[in-house]
Design a protein around this motif. Structure first.
Motif, PDB file in Angstrom:
ATOM      1  N   LEU A 188       0.830  -1.196   0.000  1.00 31.07           N
ATOM      2  CA  LEU A 188       0.000   0.000   0.000  1.00 31.07           C
ATOM      3  C   LEU A 188       0.872   1.256   0.000  1.00 31.07           C
ATOM      4  CD1 LEU A 188      -3.006  -0.509   2.460  1.00 31.07           C
ATOM      5  CD2 LEU A 188      -3.120   0.495   0.187  1.00 31.07           C
ATOM      6  N   PHE A 189       1.885   1.245   0.831  1.00 33.04           N
ATOM      7  CA  PHE A 189       2.786   2.386   0.954  1.00 33.04           C
ATOM      8  C   PHE A 189       3.491   2.661  -0.375  1.00 33.04           C
ATOM      9  CE2 PHE A 189       6.944   4.236   2.037  1.00 33.04           C
ATOM     10  CZ  PHE A 189       6.524   5.353   2.748  1.00 33.04           C
ATOM     11  N   ASP A 190       3.995   1.609  -1.015  1.00 38.41           N
ATOM     12  CA  ASP A 190       4.698   1.769  -2.286  1.00 38.41           C
ATOM     13  C   ASP A 190       3.762   2.326  -3.362  1.00 38.41           C
ATOM     14  OD1 ASP A 190       6.987   0.817  -1.136  1.00 38.41           O
ATOM     15  OD2 ASP A 190       6.772  -1.227  -1.920  1.00 38.41           O
ATOM     16  N   LYS A 191       2.519   1.847  -3.371  1.00 39.68           N
ATOM     17  CA  LYS A 191       1.555   2.350  -4.353  1.00 39.68           C
ATOM     18  C   LYS A 191       1.191   3.800  -4.054  1.00 39.68           C
ATOM     19  CE  LYS A 191       0.314   0.395  -7.246  1.00 39.68           C
ATOM     20  NZ  LYS A 191       0.780   0.374  -8.666  1.00 39.68           N
ATOM     21  N   LEU A 192       1.085   4.135  -2.783  1.00 43.10           N
ATOM     22  CA  LEU A 192       0.768   5.508  -2.384  1.00 43.10           C
ATOM     23  C   LEU A 192       1.854   6.469  -2.856  1.00 43.10           C
ATOM     24  CD1 LEU A 192      -0.964   7.541  -0.786  1.00 43.10           C
ATOM     25  CD2 LEU A 192       0.250   6.824   1.288  1.00 43.10           C
ATOM     26  N   LEU A 193       3.117   6.053  -2.736  1.00 43.75           N
ATOM     27  CA  LEU A 193       4.231   6.907  -3.163  1.00 43.75           C
ATOM     28  C   LEU A 193       4.150   7.249  -4.656  1.00 43.75           C
ATOM     29  CD1 LEU A 193       7.339   5.438  -1.275  1.00 43.75           C
ATOM     30  CD2 LEU A 193       5.927   7.413  -0.661  1.00 43.75           C
ATOM     31  N   GLU A 194       3.590   6.321  -5.445  1.00 43.43           N
ATOM     32  CA  GLU A 194       3.471   6.563  -6.886  1.00 43.43           C
ATOM     33  C   GLU A 194       2.578   7.770  -7.184  1.00 43.43           C
ATOM     34  OE1 GLU A 194       2.366   3.161  -9.204  1.00 43.43           O
ATOM     35  OE2 GLU A 194       3.626   1.803  -8.015  1.00 43.43           O
ATOM     36  N   TYR A 195       1.615   8.025  -6.290  1.00 41.40           N
ATOM     37  CA  TYR A 195       0.667   9.115  -6.522  1.00 41.40           C
ATOM     38  C   TYR A 195       0.954  10.337  -5.650  1.00 41.40           C
ATOM     39  CZ  TYR A 195      -1.931   5.641  -9.117  1.00 41.40           C
ATOM     40  OH  TYR A 195      -2.289   4.701 -10.030  1.00 41.40           O
ATOM     41  N   MET A 196       2.073  10.281  -4.914  1.00 39.34           N
ATOM     42  CA  MET A 196       2.485  11.434  -4.102  1.00 39.34           C
ATOM     43  C   MET A 196       3.870  11.850  -4.570  1.00 39.34           C
ATOM     44  SD  MET A 196       0.973  10.754  -0.329  1.00 39.34           S
ATOM     45  CE  MET A 196       0.730  12.504  -0.087  1.00 39.34           C
ATOM     46  N   PRO A 197       3.934  12.693  -5.600  1.00 36.02           N
ATOM     47  CA  PRO A 197       5.224  13.013  -6.240  1.00 36.02           C
ATOM     48  C   PRO A 197       6.128  13.853  -5.351  1.00 36.02           C
ATOM     49  CG  PRO A 197       3.486  14.426  -7.088  1.00 36.02           C
ATOM     50  CD  PRO A 197       2.810  13.410  -6.211  1.00 36.02           C
ATOM     51  N   LEU A 198       7.401  13.797  -5.668  1.00 37.96           N
ATOM     52  CA  LEU A 198       8.372  14.704  -5.050  1.00 37.96           C
ATOM     53  C   LEU A 198       8.214  16.078  -5.686  1.00 37.96           C
ATOM     54  CD1 LEU A 198      11.494  12.375  -5.023  1.00 37.96           C
ATOM     55  CD2 LEU A 198      10.443  13.404  -2.980  1.00 37.96           C
ATOM     56  N   PRO A 199       8.533  17.132  -4.967  1.00 36.23           N
ATOM     57  CA  PRO A 199       8.449  18.459  -5.576  1.00 36.23           C
ATOM     58  C   PRO A 199       9.428  18.567  -6.734  1.00 36.23           C
ATOM     59  CG  PRO A 199       9.529  18.563  -3.427  1.00 36.23           C
ATOM     60  CD  PRO A 199       8.970  17.186  -3.556  1.00 36.23           C
ATOM     61  N   PRO A 200       9.052  19.317  -7.791  1.00 33.32           N
ATOM     62  CA  PRO A 200       9.956  19.448  -8.945  1.00 33.32           C
ATOM     63  C   PRO A 200      11.233  20.189  -8.559  1.00 33.32           C
ATOM     64  CG  PRO A 200       8.092  20.964  -9.128  1.00 33.32           C
ATOM     65  CD  PRO A 200       7.804  20.060  -7.966  1.00 33.32           C
ATOM     66  N   GLU A 201      12.323  19.810  -9.208  1.00 31.87           N
ATOM     67  CA  GLU A 201      13.602  20.468  -8.924  1.00 31.87           C
ATOM     68  C   GLU A 201      13.588  21.888  -9.480  1.00 31.87           C
ATOM     69  OE1 GLU A 201      16.829  18.204 -10.376  1.00 31.87           O
ATOM     70  OE2 GLU A 201      16.269  16.381  -9.272  1.00 31.87           O
ATOM     71  N   GLU A 202      14.221  22.793  -8.760  1.00 34.86           N
ATOM     72  CA  GLU A 202      14.279  24.178  -9.206  1.00 34.86           C
ATOM     73  C   GLU A 202      15.540  24.416 -10.027  1.00 34.86           C
ATOM     74  OE1 GLU A 202      13.952  26.888  -5.994  1.00 34.86           O
ATOM     75  OE2 GLU A 202      11.835  26.441  -5.608  1.00 34.86           O
ATOM     76  N   ALA A 203      15.405  25.208 -11.092  1.00 36.08           N
ATOM     77  CA  ALA A 203      16.557  25.592 -11.904  1.00 36.08           C
ATOM     78  C   ALA A 203      17.320  26.716 -11.183  1.00 36.08           C
ATOM     79  CB  ALA A 203      16.096  26.057 -13.286  1.00 36.08           C
ATOM     80  N   GLU A 204      18.434  27.127 -11.737  1.00 36.54           N
ATOM     81  CA  GLU A 204      19.247  28.153 -11.084  1.00 36.54           C
ATOM     82  C   GLU A 204      18.515  29.479 -10.918  1.00 36.54           C
ATOM     83  OE1 GLU A 204      22.930  28.566 -13.120  1.00 36.54           O
ATOM     84  OE2 GLU A 204      23.600  26.514 -12.670  1.00 36.54           O
ATOM     85  N   ASN A 205      17.592  29.779 -11.868  1.00 37.12           N
ATOM     86  CA  ASN A 205      16.864  31.041 -11.785  1.00 37.12           C
ATOM     87  C   ASN A 205      15.665  30.980 -10.847  1.00 37.12           C
ATOM     88  OD1 ASN A 205      15.159  29.437 -13.199  1.00 37.12           O
ATOM     89  ND2 ASN A 205      15.086  30.707 -15.062  1.00 37.12           N
ATOM     90  N   GLY A 206      15.510  29.834 -10.175  1.00 38.48           N
ATOM     91  CA  GLY A 206      14.405  29.703  -9.224  1.00 38.48           C
ATOM     92  C   GLY A 206      13.140  29.145  -9.829  1.00 38.48           C
ATOM     93  N   GLU A 207      13.097  29.003 -11.178  1.00 38.22           N
ATOM     94  CA  GLU A 207      11.917  28.426 -11.822  1.00 38.22           C
ATOM     95  C   GLU A 207      12.011  26.905 -11.767  1.00 38.22           C
ATOM     96  OE1 GLU A 207       9.395  30.152 -13.013  1.00 38.22           O
ATOM     97  OE2 GLU A 207      10.315  32.067 -12.508  1.00 38.22           O
ATOM     98  N   ASN A 208      10.838  26.242 -12.017  1.00 34.74           N
ATOM     99  CA  ASN A 208      10.840  24.776 -12.067  1.00 34.74           C
ATOM    100  C   ASN A 208      11.675  24.298 -13.243  1.00 34.74           C
ATOM    101  OD1 ASN A 208       9.216  24.630  -9.862  1.00 34.74           O
ATOM    102  ND2 ASN A 208       7.306  24.366 -10.999  1.00 34.74           N
TER     103      ASN A 208
END
Length: 504
Positions: free
Chosen positions: A310-330
């Motif tokens: 259940l936990f592993d499946k839940l992680l699939e639908y709870m994404p990590l925040p997108p990485e930020e570029a140097e200018n602060g944008e996604n």
């Protein structure tokens, strides 16, 4: 063949004979021969034959066959008269045969005849329930498709109208025994009807009775076999059976076997599920059923394994925040889509099972995995708050008819979904994680709170009246199912809440 006058004369002989009527066999034979006459003679025979039937046991077969000929006459008025009188032949050993005949007559397309057959069956049911059931189940097991279908529908609609003195414990046991025979080879629609029949029996409304029904459903669901996600018939059968099992679960009738099967066999294959039902979000339907069942698990040997899946499946639908570029944008082109409906189901299921193993997150996972989960929860919670604010603003001040538009119905349910997730996430953010909050799943009706009863957390989290989800089970389509490789079918529809929200 006798004339109308002869029929009346012989009727007079029998009527006047009183206690000696059985001595006038010849007169009764004349009346039996009336079925060979014209319309008037046949109509008289249809009335006279049953009136004196009980006095001539040696002519019983001839009398019943004569009445049956009239039941199949081309003249509708003759047929109706003959059918109306059939219950008079239902004496002793003749009753099962009459029940069998009446069951076959259910195939008529004439509405008046059909009602007469139903009434006749009900009347002999009250005379001898077991004998009548013998005739009905004989046709269900061996009769033509149209007769089988209508006989099952007769049982599903009429049994509940019968008084307790007719539906005795012995009669209900017979219904269960015969139903099990039928359930060896049923269509999806028939299975639903038989579950309706059986769950309505008084003797099966006890804890042990409901447990029997759950075992019956589990057998139909074929839980001993490996699940085939790419086989739409296998998927459909499992869903259909599980839908019938869910209402049976309680704190004393456990869902453990079904939940374990879903966690072990279905969740790992969630993305590859196929269904014959057009427009059905099969993944969401599976997750909804799992969520509904998760509240009623008993002791579970594979609890930790199931929680991990259940936990592993839940992680699939709870994404990590997108990485930020140097200018602060996604760095990515767009932020991940948050699939709230899926997360509500998975988070609720995890929350319910987690109560049984409260140290799962702290003791069973390494620090990095727990840290990763917290980051995902926090990111999801931020997105959640944005949607909650948007939904509350959109629904602010709307009451009555305004809330009944399709658009606002979707928003009300979406608000319920997001509020539920919010409550559950707050629990998991506790140190250590808590499993104390209670929520009502977004597609379920909210329980009314009695005066003096403390409101649970979900009742205070929504600013609008919660509504039942517009999606949900409808009547199943008829498709053949021959266990274990047959079909179940259903017509279910669900709004895509995420798509609707993202389009706002």
């Amino acid at each position: 063949m006798p004339t109308v006058e002869e029929l009346y004369r012989n009727y007079g002989i029998l009527a006047d004979a009183t206690e000696q009527v059985g001595q006038h066999k010849d007169a009764y034979q004349v009346i039996l021969d009336g079925v060979k006459g014209g319309t008037k003679e046949k109509r008289l025979a249809a009335q006279f034959i049953p009136k004196f039937f009980k006095h001539f046991p040696e002519l019983a077969d001839s009398a019943i066959n004569a009445q049956l000929d009239l039941c199949e006459d081309e003249d509708v008025s003759i047929r109706r008269q003959a059918i109306k009188e059939l219950p008079q032949f239902a004496t002793g050993e003749n009753l099962p045969r009459v029940a069998d005949i009446l069951t076959q007559l259910l195939q008529t397309d004439d509405s008046a005849e059909f009602n007469l057959v139903n009434n006749a069956l009900l009347s002999i049911f009250k005379m001898d329930a077991k004998g009548t059931l013998g005739g009905l189940f004989s046709q269900i097991l061996q009769g033509e498709d149209i007769v089988r279908e209508r006989a099952i529908k007769f049982l599903s609609t009429k049994l509940k109208t019968l008084p307790d003195e007719v539906l005795t414990k012995e009669v209900e046991e017979l219904i269960l025994t015969e139903s099990k025979k039928v359930l060896e080879d049923v269509t999806g629609e028939e299975f639903v009807l038989f579950m309706k029949i059986l769950s309505g029996l008084k003797s099966l409304q006890t804890v042990s009775g409901r447990q029997q029904l759950v075992e019956l459903v589990a057998e139909q669901a074929d839980l001993e076999q490996t699940f085939s996600p790419s086989d739409p018939d296998c998927v459909d059968r499992l869903l259909q059976c599980t839908r019938q099992a869910v209402p049976l679960f309680s704190k004393n009738v456990h869902s453990t076997r079904f939940v374990t099967y879903f966690c072990e066999q279905v969740l790992p294959n969630l993305s590859t599920l196929t269904t014959p039902v057009e427009g059905l979000d099969i993944q969401l339907e599976v997750l909804k059923l799992l969520a509904e069942m998760s509240s009623f698990c008993g002791d579970m040997e594979k609890l930790e394994t199931n929680l991990r899946k259940l936990f592993d499946k839940l992680l699939e639908y709870m994404p990590l925040p997108p990485e930020e570029a140097e200018n602060g944008e996604n760095a990515g082109n767009e932020e991940p889509k948050l699939q709230f409906s899926y997360v509500e189901c998975l988070l609720y299921s995890f929350h319910q099972l987690g109560r049984k193993l409260p140290d799962f997150l702290t003791a069973k996972l390494n620090a990095e995995k727990l840290k990763d989960f917290k980051i995902r929860l926090q990111y999801f919670a931020r997105g959640l708050q944005v949607y909650i604010r948007q939904l509350r603003l959109a629904l602010q001040g709307k009451t009555g008819e305004a809330l009944k538009t399709e658009e606002n119905k979707i928003k009300v349910v979406a608000l319920k979904i997001t509020n539920n997730i919010n409550v559950l996430i707050k629990d998991l953010f506790h140190i250590p994680p808590s499993y104390k909050s209670t929520v009502t799943l977004s597609w379920k009706p909210v329980q009314k709170v009695e005066i003096g009863q403390k409101r649970t957390s979900e009742d205070t989290s929504s600013g609008s009246p919660p509504k039942k989800s517009p999606g949900g089970p409808k009547r199943d389509a008829r498709q053949i199912y021959n266990p274990p490789s047959g079909k179940y079918s259903s017509n279910l529809g669900n709004f895509n809440y995420e798509r609707s929200l993202q389009g706002k």
